[in-house]
Scaffold this active site. Structure first.
Site: not given
Ligand SMILES: *Cc1c(COP(=O)(O)O)cnc(C)c1O
Length: 408
Positions: A125, A202, A205, A228
């Site tokens: 991302h 990260d 997701q 999420k």
């Molecule tokens: C949604 C997402 C982000 C960003 O998250 P924010 O809540 O906008 O800071 C970063 N990486 C991945 C893989 C995502 O799905």
């Protein structure tokens, strides 16, 4: 036939928004990878906070402030337990994944020097690319990319070849938001540690699909956004190993993050407050804890199993459509389907689907390098949650067929 231990009809009653109509049609919400919907149980927690104990935390002696502090700190412990984190103060509450990553990237400025190498996966991302590019600009470190193959899987041999004693940090998402690929982060973490590199995963997701175990993974940093996982926007987690959090300098200065302030010198507060300057999203933090409670009450194993069934069902139905191609066919993937139809721009499909009440995402999904890799402008992305149904998949498939007939 989809067979699930989950009672989807009852679960759907928890989500008031799923009853609404869009453009005169029942809403079919398939943009869960961008943000999840919020169950009544979490909405109630938010309303209760503002109706009954809204107050600033940590500093007050009065009862309301105490109640708010207790609820906020109880949420931190819920998050700690959920991710099997060893110490409560290793949970830093942030505004979300983007904030969490920037905090770490900024803090690493003094730990990397010219010529050091930072590895980042090809399927990140933008929020896990840009902060590292900025770090490289500040320090002269070099950003190297772990390549992926046509299926949307990382090329692990290439990753192992890239690792060396120059590697200082490795960044990778647990699950790709654009393709759904589940990355082999355990292998990445182990190999990176062997050359002395720190790893940030990260987990934004992965959070709605996989209950990640921080101690088992032995990861250095892990990030999550509450929105999420059925929580509110503007709040999230940075997990950091204590030794790293002690070493990293504070990211922002302000109230809450200090121990003592004079004009000559300021000493910083202990963890986690060192990284939590200013009044945080108190209600959001409390609701984040409630959202994890809600997800756990349904159960991550049952969620994963049901979403896998939805994914298989939807994949088969969509592939039967003439000219439809799916991007991201990794063996190990979550319920995300990115696709295009030959000769049609993804945006046009998305627009027609919206007219039919179907919410999908179109575009590059904040992952432009992936689109460049496939040489496409973007995709249509349908992402499924445990509250979606097989009937909704049918509506999507009919909608895509209709869009194809109209546009070709
Ligand atoms: C949604 C997402 C982000 C960003 O998250 P924010 O809540 O906008 O800071 C970063 N990486 C991945 C893989 C995502 O799905």
């Amino acid at each position: 036939m989809i067979q699930t231990a989950l009672d989807i009809e009852t679960i759907r009653k928890d989500f008031p928004i799923l009853n609404r109509k869009v453009n005169g049609k029942p809403l079919v919400y398939l943009d869960n990878a961008a943000t999840s919907q919020t169950p009544q149980q979490v909405i109630d927690v938010i309303v209760d906070y503002y109706q009954n104990y809204n107050a600033n935390i940590h500093r007050g002696v009065h009862s309301l402030s105490q109640e708010a502090t207790d609820a906020y700190e109880a949420a931190r412990i819920k998050i700690q337990k959920h991710y099997n984190i060893a110490k409560t103060h290793e949970v830093i509450l942030t505004s979300g994944t983007t904030h969490s990553i920037n905090l770490v990237a900024n803090g690493f400025t003094s730990f990397v020097k010219k010529g050091d190498e930072i590895l980042v996966s090809a399927m990140e991302h933008h929020s896990n690319i840009v902060p590292w590019q900025m770090l490289c600009e500040r320090t002269g470190a070099i950003l190297k990319v772990i390549p992926m193959n046509q299926n949307g899987e990382l090329v692990m041999e290439a990753f192992h070849d890239l690792l060396s004693d120059k590697t200082k940090m490795v960044f990778c998402n647990h699950v790709s938001n654009a393709l759904g690929t589940v990355n082999p982060i355990k292998e990445i973490i182990e190999a990176s540690h062997k050359v002395g590199a720190a790893v940030l995963v990260d987990g934004a997701q992965a959070a709605p699909h996989i209950k990640a175990d921080m101690q088992a993974l032995d990861v250095d940093f892990y990030t999550v956004s509450a929105h999420k996982v059925c929580g509110p926007t503007g709040v999230g987690m940075l997990y950091g190993k204590e030794e790293w959090l002690n070493k990293l300098p504070p990211y922002q200065g302000g109230g809450e993050m200090i121990a003592e302030v004079t004009f000559e010198k300021t000493t910083y507060a202990d963890l986690p407050h060192k990284f939590e300057a200013g009044t945080p999203n108190i209600c959001g933090g409390i609701a984040f804890g409630a959202a994890l409670d809600y997800m756990n009450s349904i159960g991550f194993d049952a969620i994963a199993q049901y979403e896998e069934e939805l994914l298989q069902y939807a994949t088969a139905q969509l592939l039967a459509i003439d000219g439809l191609k799916i991007y991201g066919t990794a063996k190990n993937k979550t319920s995300v389907i990115s696709f295009n139809i030959d000769g049609i721009h993804p945006y046009d499909i998305g627009t027609i689907l919206d007219k039919l009440g179907i919410a999908v995402r179109t575009g590059h999904h904040c992952a432009q390098p992936i689109m460049d890799f496939y040489k496409i402008p973007g995709t249509v992305r349908a992402s499924f949650s445990f509250y979606n149904t097989k009937e909704e998949v049918d509506v999507l498939v009919e909608g895509v067929k209709r869009a194809r007939n109209m546009l070709l």
